[in-house]
Design a protein around this motif. Structure first.
Motif, short mmCIF file in Angstrom:
data_model
loop_
_atom_site.label_atom_id
_atom_site.label_comp_id
_atom_site.label_asym_id
_atom_site.label_seq_id
_atom_site.Cartn_x
_atom_site.Cartn_y
_atom_site.Cartn_z
N PRO A 1 0.83 -1.22 0.00
CA PRO A 1 0.00 0.00 0.00
C PRO A 1 0.86 1.27 0.00
N VAL A 2 0.35 2.28 -0.69
CA VAL A 2 1.05 3.55 -0.82
C VAL A 2 0.06 4.68 -0.51
N GLU A 3 0.43 5.55 0.42
CA GLU A 3 -0.36 6.76 0.67
C GLU A 3 0.33 7.93 0.00
N LEU A 4 -0.37 8.56 -0.94
CA LEU A 4 0.19 9.70 -1.66
C LEU A 4 -0.05 11.00 -0.91
N TRP A 5 -1.20 11.11 -0.26
CA TRP A 5 -1.45 12.16 0.73
C TRP A 5 -2.66 11.74 1.55
N GLY A 6 -2.74 12.32 2.75
CA GLY A 6 -3.88 11.98 3.60
C GLY A 6 -3.56 12.04 5.07
N GLU A 7 -3.83 10.94 5.78
CA GLU A 7 -3.72 10.91 7.24
C GLU A 7 -2.28 11.02 7.71
N GLU A 8 -1.35 10.43 6.98
CA GLU A 8 0.05 10.43 7.40
C GLU A 8 0.90 11.39 6.57
N ILE A 9 0.70 11.38 5.28
CA ILE A 9 1.42 12.30 4.39
C ILE A 9 0.50 13.48 4.14
N ARG A 10 0.78 14.61 4.74
CA ARG A 10 -0.11 15.75 4.67
C ARG A 10 -0.11 16.36 3.27
N ILE A 11 -1.28 16.66 2.78
CA ILE A 11 -1.39 17.23 1.45
C ILE A 11 -0.62 18.55 1.34
N ASP A 12 -0.54 19.29 2.45
CA ASP A 12 0.23 20.53 2.44
C ASP A 12 1.71 20.27 2.18
N ASP A 13 2.23 19.16 2.71
CA ASP A 13 3.64 18.84 2.51
C ASP A 13 3.92 18.43 1.08
N VAL A 14 3.02 17.66 0.48
CA VAL A 14 3.16 17.30 -0.93
C VAL A 14 3.09 18.55 -1.79
N ALA A 15 2.14 19.42 -1.48
CA ALA A 15 1.98 20.65 -2.24
C ALA A 15 3.19 21.56 -2.10
N ALA A 16 3.69 21.71 -0.88
CA ALA A 16 4.85 22.59 -0.66
C ALA A 16 6.07 22.07 -1.42
N ALA A 17 6.26 20.77 -1.41
CA ALA A 17 7.38 20.19 -2.15
C ALA A 17 7.25 20.45 -3.64
N SER A 18 5.99 20.54 -4.10
CA SER A 18 5.71 20.68 -5.53
C SER A 18 5.52 22.12 -5.96
#
Length: 356
Positions: free
Chosen positions: A319-336
């Motif tokens: 299983p892979v979490e791309l964003w959500g409960e553990e990987i915050r969408i804000d962190d993915v967005a900030a990186a991007s």
């Protein structure tokens, strides 16, 4: 069998987020902002979880009508008002509150043939310079509206460009106070950031948007970490392929990533056609079997690659979490180089959505 990528929506988190907002702005009523199809979550999927709200705020007539057809009887605020005068017939039929930000709208409302007056939010330009009347015109427009029989309850509305900053509301509030001097008026000023961090802006109605869905208005998850707000959307997939790279081998289009030594990578069913940001750089956080790692190489339309060095146990089907409960969408967005708002709204129609 469908591709393994799915978006799950935690409706209990949505309910709890609304309650947290109520506590933060206990003296005000709440417009739950559900524009852009409830920030990509799907208005029809989530509106009932927000049934304890005082009203819904959005942009599209179709979405307002959907709420009425689903049984919502409370207030609905159209944040950009009507776009053509003939839409006022539907505003009247469905009892919608309109914002007014332009002279032509005032004239159209005055000339309309309505069954009953409709409530109006007079939009003031407090310095963001998008929509709204200049502060020095607020008094005259307010008095003009007061004399129009088609106008019901009247509220002053403004918006903040920098409410995530400690001093971001100082100048706008000065303009608002000067414009409203002498007016006994209801006010709706506070967006998500002002709702959380500037209680002096709460007045009669607050308009939370992004915080309803558990992301930060500043784009930094740490800023709301202690608030109790929880992510509503989790985007998950699985590893569908494994590659073992030798030193110098590349991954993906453009050969952006080059292995420094032997490296095991996983190929995930998820790409920019699903709503994942194509421009996400190497190292953008991702969770594989509960272990935090990062993506490698350019994101493709349907796939992306992740470094499995921190999680050697991972394999096909992990299983892979791309964003959500553990990987915050804000962190993915900030990186991007973007914001969580964009990622939520970019969730592609082809991604199956389940509600929890």
């Amino acid at each position: 069998m469908s591709r393994p990528i799915t978006a799950s929506l935690n409706l209990e988190a949505l309910r709890q987020n609304l309650q947290i907002i109520r506590r933060a702005a206990s003296g005000a009523r709440v417009w739950s902002v559900v524009k852009a199809n409830a920030y990509g979550h799907g208005l029809d999927r989530v509106w009932s979880a927000l049934g304890a709200t005082d009203g819904f705020a959005l942009l599209n007539l179709e979405e307002a009508i959907l709420l009425r057809e689903r049984g919502w009887k409370g207030p609905i605020l159209m944040l950009e008002g009507f776009f053509h005068a003939d839409e006022l017939e539907l505003f009247d039929k469905y009892r919608l509150t309109t914002s007014l930000h332009s002279n032509w709208q005032v004239k159209a409302l005055a000339s309309a043939k309505l069954h009953d007056p409709i409530d109006v939010y007079l939009k003031m330009n407090s310095g963001m310079n998008r929509l709204g009347f200049a502060p020095e015109r607020v008094h005259s427009i307010w008095q003009q509206l007061r004399a129009i029989p088609n106008v019901g309850e009247l509220t002053l509305m403004a918006h903040f460009a920098d409410a995530e900053k400690p001093d971001g509301i100082i100048e706008p509030m000065k303009r608002i106070e000067q414009a409203a001097e002498g007016l006994a008026c209801r006010r709706s000023l506070a967006n998500s950031a002002a709702t959380l961090w500037h209680p002096e802006t709460h007045f009669d109605w607050v308009r939370p948007g992004i915080i309803l869905y558990g992301a930060s208005p500043s784009g930094q998850w740490q800023d709301i970490a202690a608030s109790g707000l929880k992510p509503v959307m989790t985007l998950k997939s699985e590893i569908i392929g494994i590659q073992t790279l030798h030193a110098g081998a590349c991954v993906g289009y453009g050969s952006r990533f080059r292995a420094q030594g032997e490296q095991r990578i996983g190929i995930v069913a998820g790409g920019y056609a699903d709503g994942y940001p194509r421009h996400a750089p190497d190292g953008t956080p991702v969770l594989v079997e509960g272990v935090k790692t990062g993506i490698v190489g350019t994101v493709s339309m349907d796939m992306l690659a992740v470094d499995l060095t921190p999680c050697p146990q991972a394999g096909i089907g992990s299983p892979v979490e791309l964003w959500g409960e553990e990987i915050r969408i804000d962190d993915v967005a900030a990186a991007s180089g973007t914001v969580g708002y964009e990622l939520m709204c970019a969730l592609a129609p082809r991604v199956p959505v389940v509600t929890l």
